[in-house]
Design an enzyme around this catalytic site. Structure first.
Site, PDB file in Angstrom:
ATOM      1  N   GLU A  71       0.846  -1.188   0.000  1.00  0.00           N
ATOM      2  CA  GLU A  71       0.000   0.000   0.000  1.00  0.00           C
ATOM      3  C   GLU A  71       0.891   1.252   0.000  1.00  0.00           C
ATOM      4  O   GLU A  71       1.862   1.341   0.760  1.00  0.00           O
ATOM      5  CB  GLU A  71      -0.862  -0.055   1.267  1.00  0.00           C
ATOM      6  CG  GLU A  71      -1.751   1.117   1.501  1.00  0.00           C
ATOM      7  CD  GLU A  71      -2.556   0.973   2.792  1.00  0.00           C
ATOM      8  OE1 GLU A  71      -3.474   1.771   2.976  1.00  0.00           O
ATOM      9  OE2 GLU A  71      -2.253   0.076   3.618  1.00  0.00           O
ATOM     10  N   LYS A 124      -9.121   2.834  -1.864  1.00  0.00           N
ATOM     11  CA  LYS A 124      -9.385   2.167  -0.584  1.00  0.00           C
ATOM     12  C   LYS A 124     -10.722   2.658  -0.049  1.00  0.00           C
ATOM     13  O   LYS A 124     -11.057   3.841  -0.155  1.00  0.00           O
ATOM     14  CB  LYS A 124      -8.245   2.501   0.392  1.00  0.00           C
ATOM     15  CG  LYS A 124      -8.298   1.779   1.709  1.00  0.00           C
ATOM     16  CD  LYS A 124      -7.022   2.073   2.496  1.00  0.00           C
ATOM     17  CE  LYS A 124      -6.960   1.330   3.804  1.00  0.00           C
ATOM     18  NZ  LYS A 124      -5.676   1.611   4.493  1.00  0.00           N
ATOM     19  N   TYR A 149      -7.624   4.598  14.178  1.00  0.00           N
ATOM     20  CA  TYR A 149      -7.355   4.166  15.545  1.00  0.00           C
ATOM     21  C   TYR A 149      -5.852   3.978  15.719  1.00  0.00           C
ATOM     22  O   TYR A 149      -5.115   3.900  14.741  1.00  0.00           O
ATOM     23  CB  TYR A 149      -8.091   2.859  15.860  1.00  0.00           C
ATOM     24  CG  TYR A 149      -7.788   1.752  14.879  1.00  0.00           C
ATOM     25  CD1 TYR A 149      -6.672   0.945  15.016  1.00  0.00           C
ATOM     26  CD2 TYR A 149      -8.612   1.539  13.786  1.00  0.00           C
ATOM     27  CE1 TYR A 149      -6.375  -0.057  14.102  1.00  0.00           C
ATOM     28  CE2 TYR A 149      -8.334   0.545  12.861  1.00  0.00           C
ATOM     29  CZ  TYR A 149      -7.212  -0.257  13.031  1.00  0.00           C
ATOM     30  OH  TYR A 149      -6.924  -1.231  12.114  1.00  0.00           O
ATOM     31  N   CYS A 204      -5.560  -3.220   2.578  1.00  0.00           N
ATOM     32  CA  CYS A 204      -5.312  -3.267   4.020  1.00  0.00           C
ATOM     33  C   CYS A 204      -6.593  -3.310   4.852  1.00  0.00           C
ATOM     34  O   CYS A 204      -7.204  -4.357   4.980  1.00  0.00           O
ATOM     35  CB  CYS A 204      -4.394  -2.131   4.446  1.00  0.00           C
ATOM     36  SG  CYS A 204      -3.684  -2.409   6.085  1.00  0.00           S
TER      37      CYS A 204
END
Length: 176
Positions: free
Chosen positions: A38, A108, A114, A163
């Protein structure tokens, strides 16, 4: 044959990263599909540099260089990551390249926010982008979350999870 490569990288050094990617492509030209990390063209950790037009332009030109290098590697499909600017938003995308052509850009969908991840600071979700063509690297390129690609050697049909897309219950690949 499918391969994945994690090349040596330098954050925001597109020239270095592209040279490493092209070197790995040539070393693994016997693959049908070769997948890179990525955002490998720029590096994942560019943070606020993702807002820099010089970096974005270099990434686009870097993808063109990769596409040009792929022209001599018959049958190889390469998947690389880069930021893509579209309609005043920035998207974290997987780019498919094969035999001199930028075949597709897939954004994406699920952006982590987080722990150390704060992707929504720089990127928009590609959740609403389907069946669009954009001018990128001097080519009209299909752009959207719903794109399926076909490997020229095996005729395998390929969907894309980037991802975090893989870690949610409603994955893009579920709909592929």
């Amino acid at each position: 044959k499918v391969g994945n490569v994690v090349p040596a990288m330098k954050v925001a050094d597109v020239s270095f990263n592209v040279k490493e990617i092209i070197h790995a492509m040539k070393q693994n030209a016997d693959c049908g599909i070769l997948v890179f990390p990525e955002l490998c063209i720029t590096g994942y950790t560019c943070a606020d540099l993702f807002g820099n037009e010089t970096l974005l332009h270099a990434a686009e030109q870097g993808l063109v260089e990769i596409a040009d290098a792929s022209e001599e590697l018959e049958g190889l499909t390469v998947v690389v990551g880069l930021p893509v600017h579209f309609e005043n938003n920035l998207y974290n995308c997987a780019a498919y390249v094969s035999e001199g052509t930028i075949c597709a850009l897939v954004p994406k969908i699920n952006l982590p926010t987080y722990s150390e991840f704060y992707e929504s600071r720089w990127f928009m979700s590609g959740r609403d982008i389907e069946d669009t063509d954009i001018l990128f690297g001097g080519q009209e390129v299909p752009f959207g979350k719903n794109l399926l690609l076909e490997d020229s050697r095996s005729q395998a049909v390929i969907g894309t999870d980037i991802c975090e897309d893989l870690w949610v219950p409603d994955k893009p690949s579920t709909h592929a």
